[in-house]
Scaffold this motif. Structure first.
Motif, PDB file in Angstrom:
ATOM      1  N   HIS A  24       0.847  -1.114   0.072  1.00 22.86           N
ATOM      2  CA  HIS A  24      -0.011  -0.093  -0.029  1.00 22.86           C
ATOM      3  C   HIS A  24       0.965   1.182   0.047  1.00 22.86           C
ATOM      4  N   GLN A  25       1.907   1.242   0.903  1.00 22.81           N
ATOM      5  CA  GLN A  25       2.975   2.267   0.690  1.00 22.81           C
ATOM      6  C   GLN A  25       3.707   2.737  -0.655  1.00 22.81           C
ATOM      7  N   ASN A  26       3.792   1.584  -1.575  1.00 18.63           N
ATOM      8  CA  ASN A  26       4.235   1.915  -2.944  1.00 18.63           C
ATOM      9  C   ASN A  26       3.040   2.458  -3.862  1.00 18.63           C
ATOM     10  N   ILE A  27       1.853   2.076  -3.592  1.00 15.80           N
ATOM     11  CA  ILE A  27       0.782   2.411  -4.406  1.00 15.80           C
ATOM     12  C   ILE A  27       0.467   3.848  -4.097  1.00 15.80           C
ATOM     13  N   CYS A  28       0.470   4.378  -2.911  1.00 18.69           N
ATOM     14  CA  CYS A  28       0.265   5.892  -2.384  1.00 18.69           C
ATOM     15  C   CYS A  28       1.501   6.584  -2.948  1.00 18.69           C
ATOM     16  N   MET A  29       2.734   6.202  -2.610  1.00 26.31           N
ATOM     17  CA  MET A  29       3.722   6.891  -3.003  1.00 26.31           C
ATOM     18  C   MET A  29       3.865   6.961  -4.628  1.00 26.31           C
ATOM     19  N   SER A  30       3.476   6.029  -5.312  1.00 24.65           N
ATOM     20  CA  SER A  30       3.068   6.268  -6.842  1.00 24.65           C
ATOM     21  C   SER A  30       2.235   7.374  -7.224  1.00 24.65           C
ATOM     22  N   ILE A  31       1.108   7.278  -6.347  1.00 31.01           N
ATOM     23  CA  ILE A  31       0.081   8.561  -6.513  1.00 31.01           C
ATOM     24  C   ILE A  31       0.534   9.821  -6.286  1.00 31.01           C
ATOM     25  N   VAL A  32       1.358   9.816  -5.096  1.00 25.70           N
ATOM     26  CA  VAL A  32       2.195  11.197  -4.744  1.00 25.70           C
ATOM     27  C   VAL A  32       2.943  11.730  -5.588  1.00 25.70           C
ATOM     28  N   ASN A  33       3.670  10.705  -6.560  1.00 28.25           N
ATOM     29  CA  ASN A  33       4.774  11.195  -7.447  1.00 28.25           C
ATOM     30  C   ASN A  33       4.022  11.591  -8.755  1.00 28.25           C
ATOM     31  N   ILE A  34       2.787  11.208  -9.081  1.00 29.29           N
ATOM     32  CA  ILE A  34       2.127  11.654 -10.386  1.00 29.29           C
ATOM     33  C   ILE A  34       2.306  13.232 -10.416  1.00 29.29           C
ATOM     34  N   PRO A  35       1.641  14.158  -9.430  1.00 24.09           N
ATOM     35  CA  PRO A  35       1.464  15.528  -9.908  1.00 24.09           C
ATOM     36  C   PRO A  35       2.871  15.991 -10.008  1.00 24.09           C
ATOM     37  N   MET A  36       4.033  15.569  -9.549  1.00 23.20           N
ATOM     38  CA  MET A  36       5.360  16.080  -9.541  1.00 23.20           C
ATOM     39  C   MET A  36       5.818  15.792 -10.977  1.00 23.20           C
ATOM     40  N   LEU A  37       5.645  14.480 -11.475  1.00 17.87           N
ATOM     41  CA  LEU A  37       6.033  14.273 -13.055  1.00 17.87           C
ATOM     42  C   LEU A  37       4.764  14.723 -13.942  1.00 17.87           C
ATOM     43  N   ASN A  38       3.943  15.224 -13.540  1.00 18.44           N
ATOM     44  CA  ASN A  38       2.990  15.977 -14.657  1.00 18.44           C
ATOM     45  C   ASN A  38       3.266  17.165 -15.029  1.00 18.44           C
ATOM     46  N   ALA A  39       3.055  17.552 -16.254  1.00 22.99           N
ATOM     47  CA  ALA A  39       3.518  18.949 -16.526  1.00 22.99           C
ATOM     48  C   ALA A  39       2.360  19.955 -15.967  1.00 22.99           C
ATOM     49  N   GLU A  40       2.910  20.902 -15.618  1.00 18.69           N
ATOM     50  CA  GLU A  40       2.208  22.054 -14.878  1.00 18.69           C
ATOM     51  C   GLU A  40       1.188  22.793 -15.628  1.00 18.69           C
ATOM     52  N   ILE A  41       1.173  22.692 -16.944  1.00 17.44           N
ATOM     53  CA  ILE A  41       0.161  23.359 -17.758  1.00 17.44           C
ATOM     54  C   ILE A  41      -1.020  22.266 -17.892  1.00 17.44           C
ATOM     55  N   VAL A  42      -0.546  21.037 -17.806  1.00 15.95           N
ATOM     56  CA  VAL A  42      -1.919  20.112 -17.753  1.00 15.95           C
ATOM     57  C   VAL A  42      -2.526  20.157 -16.339  1.00 15.95           C
ATOM     58  N   THR A  43      -1.879  20.294 -15.454  1.00 15.11           N
ATOM     59  CA  THR A  43      -2.310  20.551 -13.725  1.00 15.11           C
ATOM     60  C   THR A  43      -2.982  21.887 -13.988  1.00 15.11           C
ATOM     61  N   GLY A  44      -2.549  22.998 -14.440  1.00 21.77           N
ATOM     62  CA  GLY A  44      -3.177  24.319 -14.456  1.00 21.77           C
ATOM     63  C   GLY A  44      -4.561  24.094 -15.252  1.00 21.77           C
ATOM     64  N   ILE A  45      -4.674  23.730 -16.370  1.00 20.88           N
ATOM     65  CA  ILE A  45      -5.882  23.525 -17.177  1.00 20.88           C
ATOM     66  C   ILE A  45      -6.895  22.622 -16.333  1.00 20.88           C
ATOM     67  N   ALA A  46      -6.401  21.570 -15.951  1.00 21.34           N
ATOM     68  CA  ALA A  46      -7.388  20.428 -15.236  1.00 21.34           C
ATOM     69  C   ALA A  46      -7.865  21.145 -13.957  1.00 21.34           C
ATOM     70  N   PHE A  47      -7.029  22.151 -13.385  1.00 21.83           N
ATOM     71  CA  PHE A  47      -7.797  22.741 -12.253  1.00 21.83           C
ATOM     72  C   PHE A  47      -8.648  23.973 -12.632  1.00 21.83           C
ATOM     73  N   MET A  48      -8.575  24.322 -14.000  1.00 21.01           N
ATOM     74  CA  MET A  48      -9.500  25.582 -14.399  1.00 21.01           C
ATOM     75  C   MET A  48     -10.571  24.967 -14.961  1.00 21.01           C
ATOM     76  N   LEU A  49     -10.565  23.829 -15.329  1.00 18.36           N
ATOM     77  CA  LEU A  49     -11.700  23.234 -15.972  1.00 18.36           C
ATOM     78  C   LEU A  49     -12.447  22.646 -14.640  1.00 18.36           C
ATOM     79  N   LEU A  50     -11.937  22.184 -13.693  1.00 12.72           N
ATOM     80  CA  LEU A  50     -12.477  21.730 -12.512  1.00 12.72           C
ATOM     81  C   LEU A  50     -13.276  22.711 -11.662  1.00 12.72           C
ATOM     82  N   PHE A  51     -12.645  24.207 -11.631  1.00 14.65           N
ATOM     83  CA  PHE A  51     -13.244  25.341 -10.932  1.00 14.65           C
ATOM     84  C   PHE A  51     -14.516  25.615 -11.792  1.00 14.65           C
TER      85      PHE A  51
END
Length: 265
Positions: free
Chosen positions: A92-119
């Motif tokens: 379970h630790q490995n699964i959670c740490m993989s989930i934690v690492n995804i936002p760091m590996l993801n491009a910021e522009i993708v995160t920004g657009i995703a947040f904009m669409l969410l809001f």
């Protein structure tokens, strides 16, 4: 002898490339001339005008407030999450740490657009039930807290792995409560990681542009978005003065933290 000279020259070139732009900016902040290609003499003119510019001061206030709040909240949530993950089973630790690492590996522009669409989606849903919602300070704060969380978790986890649980268990055996044992035994041991996560979150929040640009709405400018909006007209020399002050402040904080850690060692 030659090998030693080459290694020192290599180190000097690295430091030069890292700090030459900052030194240039600091020198220009004391240039009386508005243009950067002409030296008009030493002057504190731009520092005086900086503290008279309400737009820049408002953006600075937003930037610092968002950075402090997001770093503080992310540190509290991230430390709690790291402790919870640490007590999970290995799988379970490995699964959670993989989930934690995804936002760091993801491009910021993708995160920004995703947040904009969410809001935008949340705003549309709330408007149907008569609740007014628009992007602004709150949405920027939520965005910053979210992308700061992984940095806190990854800063605290190594300290938790180095933790000697026998002291914690001994405190419990001697009659201390779980809360008391945590604050007196566990927290002091992981504090360097918590502090590193806070400082990293503060710096990342202070520096962020992409996510802030997509979720800020109207009237929630930070320094990064204000500078971007002024690029077409040309950056004002007051920004050189402000950048110099921010760099020196961060530099002094880092020196203070490192000296404190050396004293504790």
């Amino acid at each position: 002898m030659i090998k030693k000279w080459l290694s020192r020259s290599y180190l000097f070139l690295i430091v030069l490339f890292l700090y030459a732009p900052i030194v240039t900016l600091m020198v220009l902040s004391f240039n009386h001339s508005r243009t950067s290609v002409k030296w008009g003499g030493f002057s504190l003119k731009w520092y005086r005008q900086l503290f008279e510019n309400e737009t820049i001061l408002a953006a600075l206030g937003n930037t610092l407030l968002i950075a402090v709040l997001s770093a503080t909240i992310a540190t509290l949530l991230g430390t709690s999450a790291a402790i919870a993950i640490h007590h999970m089973k290995k799988r379970h630790q490995n699964i959670c740490m993989s989930i934690v690492n995804i936002p760091m590996l993801n491009a910021e522009i993708v995160t920004g657009i995703a947040f904009m669409l969410l809001f935008i989606t949340v705003g549309n849903l709330l408007s149907k039930v008569g609740i007014h919602f628009e992007m602004g300070f709150g949405t920027v704060l939520i965005g910053h807290i979210t992308f700061n969380l992984p940095y806190v978790v990854l800063s605290v986890m190594p300290k938790l792995k180095q933790l000697n649980l026998s002291m914690y268990e001994a405190a419990l055996d001697l009659g201390a409560g779980e809360r008391q044992a945590f604050f007196r035994i566990v927290l002091p041991d992981i504090m360097p990681g918590v502090l590193s996560g806070f400082l990293l979150s503060f710096t990342m929040s202070l520096d962020d542009f992409v996510i802030t640009h997509f979720v800020k709405g109207l009237g929630a400018d930070t320094l990064s978005t204000l500078i971007y909006s002024e690029l077409r007209k040309g950056i004002k020399p007051e920004m050189y003065a402000l950048s110099t002050i921010l760099f020196l402040a961060v530099f002094l904080v880092l020196v203070f933290v490192n000296l404190k850690q050396r004293e504790q060692q």
